[in-house]
Design a protein around this motif. Structure first.
Motif, PDB file in Angstrom:
ATOM      1  N   GLY A   7       0.785  -1.233   0.000  1.00 18.72           N
ATOM      2  CA  GLY A   7       0.000   0.000   0.000  1.00 18.72           C
ATOM      3  C   GLY A   7       0.809   1.272   0.000  1.00 18.72           C
ATOM      4  O   GLY A   7       0.249   2.351  -0.082  1.00 18.72           O
ATOM      5  N   THR A   8       2.136   1.173   0.111  1.00 19.31           N
ATOM      6  CA  THR A   8       2.962   2.374   0.080  1.00 19.31           C
ATOM      7  C   THR A   8       3.199   2.817  -1.350  1.00 19.31           C
ATOM      8  O   THR A   8       3.212   2.009  -2.270  1.00 19.31           O
ATOM      9  CB  THR A   8       4.324   2.132   0.769  1.00 19.31           C
ATOM     10  OG1 THR A   8       5.001   1.087   0.071  1.00 19.31           O
ATOM     11  CG2 THR A   8       4.149   1.755   2.225  1.00 19.31           C
ATOM     12  N   SER A   9       3.358   4.097  -1.515  1.00 21.55           N
ATOM     13  CA  SER A   9       3.643   4.657  -2.834  1.00 21.55           C
ATOM     14  C   SER A   9       5.009   5.325  -2.774  1.00 21.55           C
ATOM     15  O   SER A   9       5.168   6.359  -2.133  1.00 21.55           O
ATOM     16  CB  SER A   9       2.582   5.670  -3.247  1.00 21.55           C
ATOM     17  OG  SER A   9       1.375   5.009  -3.488  1.00 21.55           O
ATOM     18  N   PRO A  10       5.980   4.727  -3.423  1.00 22.18           N
ATOM     19  CA  PRO A  10       7.327   5.294  -3.348  1.00 22.18           C
ATOM     20  C   PRO A  10       7.460   6.562  -4.184  1.00 22.18           C
ATOM     21  O   PRO A  10       6.786   6.736  -5.193  1.00 22.18           O
ATOM     22  CB  PRO A  10       8.200   4.171  -3.917  1.00 22.18           C
ATOM     23  CG  PRO A  10       7.292   3.428  -4.843  1.00 22.18           C
ATOM     24  CD  PRO A  10       5.914   3.529  -4.241  1.00 22.18           C
ATOM     25  N   THR A  11       8.313   7.429  -3.720  1.00 21.63           N
ATOM     26  CA  THR A  11       8.671   8.615  -4.491  1.00 21.63           C
ATOM     27  C   THR A  11      10.180   8.603  -4.638  1.00 21.63           C
ATOM     28  O   THR A  11      10.895   8.018  -3.821  1.00 21.63           O
ATOM     29  CB  THR A  11       8.242   9.921  -3.790  1.00 21.63           C
ATOM     30  OG1 THR A  11       8.953  10.053  -2.570  1.00 21.63           O
ATOM     31  CG2 THR A  11       6.754   9.960  -3.550  1.00 21.63           C
ATOM     32  N   ARG A  12      10.658   9.254  -5.686  1.00 23.27           N
ATOM     33  CA  ARG A  12      12.103   9.398  -5.843  1.00 23.27           C
ATOM     34  C   ARG A  12      12.386  10.811  -6.307  1.00 23.27           C
ATOM     35  O   ARG A  12      11.612  11.399  -7.076  1.00 23.27           O
ATOM     36  CB  ARG A  12      12.683   8.379  -6.812  1.00 23.27           C
ATOM     37  CG  ARG A  12      12.250   8.547  -8.238  1.00 23.27           C
ATOM     38  CD  ARG A  12      12.939   7.555  -9.190  1.00 23.27           C
ATOM     39  NE  ARG A  12      12.348   7.637 -10.490  1.00 23.27           N
ATOM     40  CZ  ARG A  12      12.599   8.598 -11.386  1.00 23.27           C
ATOM     41  NH1 ARG A  12      13.466   9.538 -11.111  1.00 23.27           N
ATOM     42  NH2 ARG A  12      11.995   8.598 -12.560  1.00 23.27           N
ATOM     43  N   LEU A  13      13.486  11.364  -5.806  1.00 23.98           N
ATOM     44  CA  LEU A  13      13.907  12.693  -6.216  1.00 23.98           C
ATOM     45  C   LEU A  13      14.438  12.603  -7.639  1.00 23.98           C
ATOM     46  O   LEU A  13      15.356  11.838  -7.915  1.00 23.98           O
ATOM     47  CB  LEU A  13      14.978  13.229  -5.264  1.00 23.98           C
ATOM     48  CG  LEU A  13      15.527  14.612  -5.581  1.00 23.98           C
ATOM     49  CD1 LEU A  13      14.440  15.671  -5.487  1.00 23.98           C
ATOM     50  CD2 LEU A  13      16.676  14.944  -4.640  1.00 23.98           C
ATOM     51  N   ALA A  14      13.839  13.370  -8.538  1.00 23.56           N
ATOM     52  CA  ALA A  14      14.223  13.307  -9.955  1.00 23.56           C
ATOM     53  C   ALA A  14      14.916  14.578 -10.428  1.00 23.56           C
ATOM     54  O   ALA A  14      15.598  14.555 -11.448  1.00 23.56           O
ATOM     55  CB  ALA A  14      12.991  13.047 -10.817  1.00 23.56           C
ATOM     56  N   GLY A  15      14.716  15.692  -9.730  1.00 26.84           N
ATOM     57  CA  GLY A  15      15.318  16.940 -10.200  1.00 26.84           C
ATOM     58  C   GLY A  15      14.984  18.095  -9.280  1.00 26.84           C
ATOM     59  O   GLY A  15      14.366  17.923  -8.229  1.00 26.84           O
ATOM     60  N   TRP A  16      15.420  19.257  -9.710  1.00 29.80           N
ATOM     61  CA  TRP A  16      15.095  20.520  -9.035  1.00 29.80           C
ATOM     62  C   TRP A  16      14.574  21.474 -10.088  1.00 29.80           C
ATOM     63  O   TRP A  16      15.091  21.508 -11.212  1.00 29.80           O
ATOM     64  CB  TRP A  16      16.335  21.118  -8.357  1.00 29.80           C
ATOM     65  CG  TRP A  16      16.665  20.431  -7.075  1.00 29.80           C
ATOM     66  CD1 TRP A  16      17.328  19.251  -6.930  1.00 29.80           C
ATOM     67  CD2 TRP A  16      16.327  20.873  -5.771  1.00 29.80           C
ATOM     68  NE1 TRP A  16      17.413  18.937  -5.610  1.00 29.80           N
ATOM     69  CE2 TRP A  16      16.827  19.912  -4.867  1.00 29.80           C
ATOM     70  CE3 TRP A  16      15.659  21.988  -5.270  1.00 29.80           C
ATOM     71  CZ2 TRP A  16      16.669  20.029  -3.487  1.00 29.80           C
ATOM     72  CZ3 TRP A  16      15.511  22.108  -3.892  1.00 29.80           C
ATOM     73  CH2 TRP A  16      16.007  21.141  -3.023  1.00 29.80           C
ATOM     74  N   ARG A  17      13.546  22.218  -9.727  1.00 28.35           N
ATOM     75  CA  ARG A  17      12.970  23.216 -10.625  1.00 28.35           C
ATOM     76  C   ARG A  17      13.197  24.600 -10.025  1.00 28.35           C
ATOM     77  O   ARG A  17      12.984  24.819  -8.840  1.00 28.35           O
ATOM     78  CB  ARG A  17      11.479  22.962 -10.816  1.00 28.35           C
ATOM     79  CG  ARG A  17      10.803  24.000 -11.692  1.00 28.35           C
ATOM     80  CD  ARG A  17       9.441  23.543 -12.143  1.00 28.35           C
ATOM     81  NE  ARG A  17       9.604  22.375 -13.003  1.00 28.35           N
ATOM     82  CZ  ARG A  17       8.603  21.594 -13.385  1.00 28.35           C
ATOM     83  NH1 ARG A  17       7.369  21.862 -13.003  1.00 28.35           N
ATOM     84  NH2 ARG A  17       8.825  20.558 -14.162  1.00 28.35           N
ATOM     85  N   PHE A  18      13.611  25.522 -10.875  1.00 30.40           N
ATOM     86  CA  PHE A  18      13.846  26.909 -10.489  1.00 30.40           C
ATOM     87  C   PHE A  18      12.921  27.803 -11.302  1.00 30.40           C
ATOM     88  O   PHE A  18      12.792  27.612 -12.519  1.00 30.40           O
ATOM     89  CB  PHE A  18      15.294  27.324 -10.798  1.00 30.40           C
ATOM     90  CG  PHE A  18      16.335  26.550 -10.055  1.00 30.40           C
ATOM     91  CD1 PHE A  18      16.942  27.088  -8.936  1.00 30.40           C
ATOM     92  CD2 PHE A  18      16.725  25.291 -10.476  1.00 30.40           C
ATOM     93  CE1 PHE A  18      17.920  26.390  -8.247  1.00 30.40           C
ATOM     94  CE2 PHE A  18      17.698  24.574  -9.791  1.00 30.40           C
ATOM     95  CZ  PHE A  18      18.294  25.126  -8.678  1.00 30.40           C
TER      96      PHE A  18
END
Length: 197
Positions: A59-70
């Motif tokens: 039931g967990t939904s993983p997230t991953r850091l993909a970038g940074w927005r400026f």
């Protein structure tokens, strides 16, 4: 409420500054407002961009850091945005862009500043649904790289949102995530006519 905006990694910021200083990168960008800018422009309001993965069996939904927005600003006006991405060699400039998500992000951030609880703003992308949300994470001490979605965090879908999901309406993760998980779950293929079921 004060938003606890994280500082971007220095290499990500440097890559955007280098792209802004490159006439070729700016000229080739599909951002007429950035190309036509008079005077200095600066990258501001860095937001980590996380990508939502498929819901796991637990039931967990993983997230991953993909970038940074400026946000790229000239004076008081936001002209465009710049994305960076993580490569094997570290953070690198990806691209400049314009479009509705820029104004929508700014609007959602203004509303978030008026909320009573402190939070850390992030962006959460759901690529399969062509959806972007402002993720208001409750743990302001987190470094933004690997935090899971907390049930009490808020997600604010940005416009344009997918059909049936209201843009700019804050939802608790526990409320919106099941809707997203349902839409991300592949439907069982329908049996072909004339074949055994």
């Amino acid at each position: 409420m004060p938003l606890h905006v994280l500082p971007a990694p220095a290499p990500a910021l440097r890559s955007v500054l280098a792209a802004l200083g490159s006439p070729t990168a700016v000229r080739e960008a599909r951002t007429p407002a950035l190309r036509a800018a008079q005077g200095a422009v600066s990258p501001e309001l860095p937001l980590p961009v996380h990508v939502l993965g498929r819901t796991a069996p637990d039931g967990t939904s993983p997230t991953r850091l993909a970038g940074w927005r400026f946000m790229i600003r000239s004076g008081e006006r936001t002209l465009a945005a710049a994305d960076t991405m993580l490569t094997p060699d570290g953070w690198a400039f990806s691209h400049f862009f314009e479009g509705p998500y820029i104004a929508s992000t700014e609007r959602a951030l203004r509303h978030a500043e008026a909320m009573p609880m402190p939070c850390q703003p992030r962006l959460l992308s759901v690529p399969e649904l062509y959806m972007l949300t402002l993720w208001l994470h409750g743990d302001c001490a987190d470094d933004g790289t690997d935090a899971p979605l907390a049930a009490t965090d808020l997600l604010v879908p940005l416009a344009p949102a997918p059909p049936g999901i209201a843009a700019h309406r804050p939802h608790r993760v526990a409320e919106l995530l099941p809707v997203l998980a349902h839409r991300l779950t592949p439907a069982a293929p329908a049996p072909l006519l004339g074949s055994p079921a």
